[in-house]
Design a protein around this motif. Structure first.
Motif, PDB file in Angstrom:
ATOM      1  N   CYS A  42       2.806   4.236  -0.595  1.00 30.87           N
ATOM      2  CA  CYS A  42       3.774   3.147  -0.516  1.00 30.87           C
ATOM      3  C   CYS A  42       4.458   3.157   0.841  1.00 30.87           C
ATOM      4  O   CYS A  42       4.901   4.219   1.318  1.00 30.87           O
ATOM      5  N   GLU A  44       7.246   2.004   1.552  1.00 33.80           N
ATOM      6  CA  GLU A  44       8.694   2.150   1.455  1.00 33.80           C
ATOM      7  C   GLU A  44       9.106   3.589   1.154  1.00 33.80           C
ATOM      8  O   GLU A  44       9.975   4.140   1.811  1.00 33.80           O
ATOM      9  N   CYS A  45       8.480   4.209   0.119  1.00 33.15           N
ATOM     10  CA  CYS A  45       8.894   5.554  -0.290  1.00 33.15           C
ATOM     11  C   CYS A  45       7.960   6.646   0.217  1.00 33.15           C
ATOM     12  O   CYS A  45       8.284   7.828   0.122  1.00 33.15           O
ATOM     13  N   TYR A  64       2.420  -1.058  -1.521  1.00 24.87           N
ATOM     14  CA  TYR A  64       3.842  -1.062  -1.876  1.00 24.87           C
ATOM     15  C   TYR A  64       3.961  -0.905  -3.390  1.00 24.87           C
ATOM     16  O   TYR A  64       3.237  -1.567  -4.144  1.00 24.87           O
ATOM     17  N   CYS A  68       9.517  -0.613  -5.507  1.00 22.58           N
ATOM     18  CA  CYS A  68      10.080  -0.338  -4.187  1.00 22.58           C
ATOM     19  C   CYS A  68      10.292  -1.620  -3.380  1.00 22.58           C
ATOM     20  O   CYS A  68      10.983  -1.607  -2.361  1.00 22.58           O
TER      21      CYS A  68
END
Length: 356
Positions: A42, A44-45, A64, A68
């Motif tokens: 991902c 984002e994380c 993604y 998130c």
């Protein structure tokens, strides 16, 4: 759901506070194959965990997590999906022009917005006359009509914000239930089919609902502003004080059989009819046609902080034998506060743990 008694205050029950949809989670949603996408993480994380919740951008192939993303996605979308980076290059949010003639045409207003009519004030005068007696009696609470902003220019701003959101989401404005070819016919919307029965909207409350419809037709819209939040997406704020038990809006859209939408990945379906015969259950789908209810967000009902944000309740009524869904203020709402209601009521079946 038994009809409410006219002699006592109505108290919401487990079956009256509905989540947005009774449809199960989509069974056909594509999941990433663990062997093929071991290296997908991902953006984002940074984690590659929960591969079934990882989305791949159809342009850049970056991944993604659904939870998130901001705004959060509750299900894998149908068709092509583009990540925030790629979509921002393709789609720029444009504000609907603040031109009175275009607003009138967009919302099919019967005449140009003008001063608020005396309908509300006359109704208040009638109530004051009735309350002149010294005899005190406990009465069932009545629904209140929304109170439009007095300033016509402010109402244009409110309608422009809604028009902008509708255009951005590809939704045509409708302020009533619509019945499209291929969906459920109007004859299928029969409150008598509701499992356990459905409460009937009283004559006085039906008059209040009709008053709200007449005000909308004149361009006297509810005092609501649609705003875009980078975390929640489109959301709705009170643009003036809203009193407890006020009708905020009716939840509208295309009516369809639940059986036709069981694999629908949308997050905005609303239960219209929960029939004893499952094949006759109906849902409202506001994707193609809808009103401001489309942009009122749900709460995270898994936390005390989330539950405290709820200031609307969703109630289904029988109106002239047909099912209708109203969003009603469940407490006084100050100007500037965002509107939220619980998708699930007391059922806790819809995934809201990632909502903010």
């Amino acid at each position: 759901m038994a009809p409410s008694s006219s002699s006592s205050s109505w108290i919401p029950t487990r079956t009256t506070l509905r989540r947005r949809t009774q449809a199960p989670k989509p069974s056909s949603a594509p999941a990433l194959d663990a062997a093929e996408y071991d290296d997908v993480c991902c953006q984002e994380c940074g984690s590659g965990k929960s591969p079934a919740k990882l989305l791949l951008c159809d342009k850049c192939d970056r991944g993604y997590h659904l939870f998130c993303l901001r705004p959060i996605l509750v299900a894998v979308p149908k068709g092509s999906w583009f990540c925030p980076c790629c979509s921002s290059k393709q789609n720029k949010l444009k504000s609907f022009p603040l031109v009175q003639t275009k607003i009138i045409d967009f919302f099919r207003i019967q005449r140009a917005p003008g001063p608020v009519q005396s309908e509300l004030s006359q109704d208040s005068q009638r109530k004051r006359k009735r309350s002149g007696s010294l005899v005190m009696s406990k009465k069932k609470r009545k629904l209140l009509p929304f109170n439009p902003s007095e300033d016509p220019e402010r109402r244009l701003e409110q309608m422009r914000s809604l028009a902008t959101a509708l255009i951005a989401s590809g939704t045509q404005f409708r302020d009533e239930l619509t019945y499209q070819p291929g969906g459920a016919p109007r004859s299928a919307n029969r409150a008598a089919l509701e499992k356990g029965g459905m409460q009937v909207l009283s004559k006085q409350d039906a008059e209040t609902l009709n008053m709200c419809k007449r005000m909308m037709d004149r361009g006297e819209c509810p005092p609501l502003m649609v705003v875009f939040d980078p975390t929640e997406g489109f959301t709705v704020e009170a643009d003036r004080f809203i009193k407890d038990w006020t009708i905020v809006t009716e939840y509208v859209g295309d009516v369809d059989y639940l059986k036709n939408r069981e694999d629908d990945g949308g997050d905005s379906m609303m239960t219209l009819l929960s029939a004893a015969d499952h094949s006759k259950s109906l849902v409202i789908c506001p994707y193609k046609h809808g009103n401001i209810a489309r942009f009122i967000n749900g709460i995270n009902n898994h936390t005390p902080e989330g539950r405290r944000k709820q200031n609307l309740k969703c109630v289904r009524y029988s109106v002239n034998g047909e099912c209708r869904v109203l969003l009603i203020a469940n407490r006084d709402i100050p100007k500037g506060e965002r509107l939220y209601y619980d998708y699930n009521g007391d059922e806790y079946e819809y995934p809201t743990e990632h909502f903010v």
